[in-house]
Design an enzyme around this catalytic site. Sequence first.
Site, PDB file in Angstrom:
ATOM      1  N   LYS A 196       4.875  45.090   8.124  1.00  0.00           N
ATOM      2  CA  LYS A 196       4.643  43.906   8.987  1.00  0.00           C
ATOM      3  C   LYS A 196       3.184  44.219   9.600  1.00  0.00           C
ATOM      4  O   LYS A 196       3.272  45.515  10.233  1.00  0.00           O
ATOM      5  CB  LYS A 196       5.969  44.124  10.115  1.00  0.00           C
ATOM      6  CG  LYS A 196       5.948  42.946  11.286  1.00  0.00           C
ATOM      7  CD  LYS A 196       6.790  43.593  12.735  1.00  0.00           C
ATOM      8  CE  LYS A 196       6.905  42.706  13.108  1.00  0.00           C
ATOM      9  NZ  LYS A 196       7.862  42.841  14.573  1.00  0.00           N
ATOM     10  N   LYS A 208       7.442  36.764  25.419  1.00  0.00           N
ATOM     11  CA  LYS A 208       7.893  37.735  26.181  1.00  0.00           C
ATOM     12  C   LYS A 208       7.536  37.336  27.744  1.00  0.00           C
ATOM     13  O   LYS A 208       6.024  36.905  27.881  1.00  0.00           O
ATOM     14  CB  LYS A 208       7.560  38.098  25.308  1.00  0.00           C
ATOM     15  CG  LYS A 208       7.413  38.605  23.911  1.00  0.00           C
ATOM     16  CD  LYS A 208       6.600  40.157  23.653  1.00  0.00           C
ATOM     17  CE  LYS A 208       7.572  40.406  21.929  1.00  0.00           C
ATOM     18  NZ  LYS A 208       8.571  40.491  22.357  1.00  0.00           N
ATOM     19  N   ASP A 219       2.128  45.584  17.190  1.00  0.00           N
ATOM     20  CA  ASP A 219       2.817  44.845  16.863  1.00  0.00           C
ATOM     21  C   ASP A 219       2.605  44.989  15.251  1.00  0.00           C
ATOM     22  O   ASP A 219       3.566  44.295  14.052  1.00  0.00           O
ATOM     23  CB  ASP A 219       3.051  43.888  16.889  1.00  0.00           C
ATOM     24  CG  ASP A 219       5.504  43.105  16.642  1.00  0.00           C
ATOM     25  OD1 ASP A 219       5.324  44.276  16.679  1.00  0.00           O
ATOM     26  OD2 ASP A 219       5.233  42.663  17.038  1.00  0.00           O
ATOM     27  N   ASP A 278      10.873  35.067  19.288  1.00  0.00           N
ATOM     28  CA  ASP A 278      10.552  36.076  18.547  1.00  0.00           C
ATOM     29  C   ASP A 278      11.053  37.530  18.124  1.00  0.00           C
ATOM     30  O   ASP A 278      10.953  37.629  17.764  1.00  0.00           O
ATOM     31  CB  ASP A 278      10.813  36.975  20.406  1.00  0.00           C
ATOM     32  CG  ASP A 278      10.308  37.969  20.683  1.00  0.00           C
ATOM     33  OD1 ASP A 278       8.767  38.305  20.547  1.00  0.00           O
ATOM     34  OD2 ASP A 278      10.658  38.785  21.503  1.00  0.00           O
ATOM     35  N   GLU A 280      10.497  37.909  14.134  1.00  0.00           N
ATOM     36  CA  GLU A 280       9.692  37.172  13.414  1.00  0.00           C
ATOM     37  C   GLU A 280       8.794  37.721  13.097  1.00  0.00           C
ATOM     38  O   GLU A 280       8.168  37.792  11.481  1.00  0.00           O
ATOM     39  CB  GLU A 280       8.303  36.417  14.671  1.00  0.00           C
ATOM     40  CG  GLU A 280       7.232  37.212  14.504  1.00  0.00           C
ATOM     41  CD  GLU A 280       7.194  38.985  15.559  1.00  0.00           C
ATOM     42  OE1 GLU A 280       7.130  39.843  15.522  1.00  0.00           O
ATOM     43  OE2 GLU A 280       8.546  38.669  16.736  1.00  0.00           O
ATOM     44  N   ARG A 282      10.679  39.968  10.531  1.00  0.00           N
ATOM     45  CA  ARG A 282      11.559  39.966   9.835  1.00  0.00           C
ATOM     46  C   ARG A 282      11.471  38.507   8.897  1.00  0.00           C
ATOM     47  O   ARG A 282      11.161  38.765   7.856  1.00  0.00           O
ATOM     48  CB  ARG A 282      13.314  39.954  10.021  1.00  0.00           C
ATOM     49  CG  ARG A 282      13.712  38.637  11.200  1.00  0.00           C
ATOM     50  CD  ARG A 282      14.892  38.769  11.857  1.00  0.00           C
ATOM     51  NE  ARG A 282      14.923  39.826  12.765  1.00  0.00           N
ATOM     52  CZ  ARG A 282      15.531  39.921  13.520  1.00  0.00           C
ATOM     53  NH1 ARG A 282      16.455  39.924  13.750  1.00  0.00           N
ATOM     54  NH2 ARG A 282      15.134  40.843  14.917  1.00  0.00           N
TER      55      ARG A 282
END
Length: 431
Positions: A196, A208, A219, A278, A280, A282
Amino acid sequence: MSDTLKVILSHQPAAPQWGDNALVSFDTDKAVIHASNDANQRDKVQQAARKLEGQGVPALTLTGEHWDLELVWAFYQGLRGPKNKVAFTQTVLNEDDTQEFELRQTVGDWVRDIINQTAEDVGPHQLVARAGEFVKSMAPDQVTYKIISGTDLLEKGWNGIYTVGRGSARKPTMLQLDYNPTGDPDAPVYACLVGKGITFDSGGYSIKGSDFMTTMKADMGGSATATGALAMAIAKGLNKRVKLVLCCAENMISSSAYKLGDIITYKNGVTVEVLNTDAEGRLVLADGLMYASEQKPELLIDCATLTGSAKAALGNDYHALFSFDDELAHRTLDAAQKEGEGMWPLPLAEFHRQLLPSSFADIANASMGAYMPGASTAAAFLSYFVEDYQKGWMHVDCSGTYRKAANDKWAVGATGMGVKTLARVLLDQAK
């Protein structure tokens, strides 16, 4: 007098004047770490390094007896922070161990640095280009890669990555990298790593709060971890074909951003209703897992900073491991223990796959309701995009990738944790 501080390791306690249980004492040009040879020795050495870094020591060198590779590595892990101002040398390891240590430095520093850098400096394209070149540097003649971005993703059917990233001016991007040491273009693919790579996550319209958004440059830690693991395994002699897939985007808010209630139709025909923008990670990983499944690998590993639920359960000290394949999970946990890295299993069962209902699509991208097992249902979501999810696949929710605050062992920021474990899994499985 030299500006370089000598650091010695002792199994004896400090003199009484340094206080009870003193970890570090000092002489004119040296520091002594007092860490008895027991199960806590690595932790104590790492803690001592944090103390020395915090004192602003400009340069130091490890010398004397009692050091070994793992203790030197623990010291370096504690010493290294995002500003990285301490000059470090060591004279205590033999040639082979020095070579291994320097490989860990090279890979670990790359992983920690790219996670720590700003989202402005590391967008989707920068991430995949730098990852591709880093892996290629380990085996220039055996690595090729392709970058797919923007509307080209739609032409290839990679709708998840495109949908999540379409709200940003920086194009969503997919890396497809092929490490093939066999020289045979038809050689079977032994393993696939999928990462990811959300280079900044605002949460989209499920926005967020600022306190949660400050760390979202990290992230993309799953992509960095997967890249580092493959690079390390290659440098250690991995002799089977492996593909690396990075699924990269910025999750931003704009008039073109995806919205709650949107439905994504994936290449394998699965439809997904968006109930939370949020959730996202996956959505982008689904594309990577489908591409990986097309390669028919024996081993499929995905790495992602996927859920707050995993971090709430395990904190920063362990990555969460999910798999329907118990044998693979046990081998991975054993590898983590041997490498001194935190990895802990969380539950993943068939019933978790039924906890993502949608009134308008096959599944939703988020589980709704009180006390839902968010980390497990996120893993279950991913299983819909793995051809044989019950064998040879594992999902790593990278809870320990990044620390928002320093502690007695780690500086603030990226840790590089998990890279050595996954490299060992690749190498052990390939034997």
